[in-house]
Design a protein around this motif. Sequence first.
Motif, PDB file in Angstrom:
ATOM      1  N   VAL B  62       0.840  -1.204   0.000  1.00  0.00           N
ATOM      2  CA  VAL B  62       0.000   0.000   0.000  1.00  0.00           C
ATOM      3  C   VAL B  62       0.876   1.256   0.000  1.00  0.00           C
ATOM      4  CG1 VAL B  62      -1.737   1.274   1.298  1.00  0.00           C
ATOM      5  CG2 VAL B  62      -1.897  -1.192   1.124  1.00  0.00           C
ATOM      6  N   LYS B 200      -0.134   4.022   4.750  1.00  0.00           N
ATOM      7  CA  LYS B 200      -0.450   5.283   4.079  1.00  0.00           C
ATOM      8  C   LYS B 200       0.541   6.363   4.482  1.00  0.00           C
ATOM      9  CE  LYS B 200      -5.042   3.666   3.758  1.00  0.00           C
ATOM     10  NZ  LYS B 200      -6.035   3.170   4.683  1.00  0.00           N
ATOM     11  N   ALA B 280      -5.375   0.755  -1.329  1.00  0.00           N
ATOM     12  CA  ALA B 280      -5.400   1.592  -0.131  1.00  0.00           C
ATOM     13  C   ALA B 280      -6.841   1.792   0.296  1.00  0.00           C
ATOM     14  CB  ALA B 280      -4.741   2.930  -0.419  1.00  0.00           C
TER      15      ALA B 280
END
Lengths: 82, 410
Positions: B62, B200, B280
């Motif tokens: 991600v 993230k 994501a």
Amino acid sequence: MIDWVAFAIVAIVTWIAAMLIVTAYSFGVRLLAVARDEGKSTGLSKTGAYACFTVAGLIVAFGVVLIVPQLSEAILGMSSSH
Amino acid sequence: MDLTLIVVLVIALALFFDFTNGFHDTANAMATPIATGAISPKKAVALAAILNLVGAFLSTEVAKTISGGIINEDPSTGVAIGPAMIFAGLMGAVIWNLLTWLLGLPSSSSHALFGGLVGAAIVGAGVASVNYGVLLSKVLLPALCAPVIAGVSAYLCTKLAYAITKRQNGASPKRGGFRYGQIFSSSLVALSHGTNDAQKTMGIITLTLVASGLQDSGSGVHLWVVTACALAIALGTYTGGWRIIQTMGSGLTDVKPAQGFAAEVSTASAILASSHLGFALSTTQVASGSVIGSGLGRKGGEVRWGTAGRIALGWLFTLPAAAIVGGLAAWIVHFGTPGLVIVTILGVGAMLTIWFASRKQSHGSDGTMSDIDNSGAAVNILTKKQRRAKAKAEAAQAKLVATQKDADNS
């Protein structure tokens, strides 16, 4: 452009993995309930129940091994990159 | 302003974002096993923190999506946007998150992050700086698909769990056994949270390092970045625990152990599979999908479409709204160092204001334990009596229609 196959993989993997885990655990719960009712010869049901819980745990462990590149290379001898 | 100073600012803000993410999401993973009494709150919170920490180390797919995909790379200068723009985008996301938290609106911190970043990139470097293909296939479509996938899974799993444990002759099914399973399924949710949400922030920090020329583009995530993000999210998760303990017992949706187990296994599976493919996701949205799906899987489950629609609307709103705030911040940053200083002051000011406002309200807007509880309210589970009354009414209606038809025919 959009990788629809990836979505299909996520869906199928999610459904199969979740249903296998829940099925195994549910049978464990059922066998434990049976064992509690029976009174005698609860050993078999109890052993079965714990076997079911172990299976559920193993499915989870296998899933984690598949996801972590280092583990899947070490244990399964293959790269987990898709 | 000094480039390294901006980079340090971005990293600090990104880690703060990571911390608030963990803080906000502790309840998502651990609310049900605490509520059913399977595990003590202190143990649950510590377990969630440790598993978030571990999860952050498991995968970096991600993070790669964010650092190497969403923002286009300029062939001559590397990444199209500079660290100052990333700072603006991040500030937009943080402000939007705090604002929705204060107002009690359903929101997704992940979508706020993408929205802020995209808004800042569009304002700072033009419409062409965003790779809309990646944005669509790795962020927007997963946001729509993953909650549905998890919801369907939770629906099927709940049906399965109830069917398998159903006993003949009225013997007790003893479904309380699922309570202990929930300790493990909640742990899996916490682990999957680490594999997606901590990533993230790693992606943002890596993007910043690449944009400022401190790291080669196309190279992976540095270990110190992974470690810092993992620690930030774990610390946030741990500190978020006091909030759970304080609000225990207020506004909890009626989730039975078997149902909770099915929902959590579905959530964790969907998030882990998605993380592996670099999607994501918003973990809150996936968990909400599961809670609604599992509620429908129980006997007499009905969706309250009004509540569900309101939640979905809040989610849809998040990305564009955060993009506007991020874009605005980028526009101010555009004026150079004074702009950057202004954004920093505005941002910190907003954070402090919102913090004090939330203290004064004392859980006024935060009455429910988590967003998941709000989603749980979207499912109405009829009692046996209500189910019988409904079936009776339907049968009467059918009879009426049949007699009318007979009358028409003759």
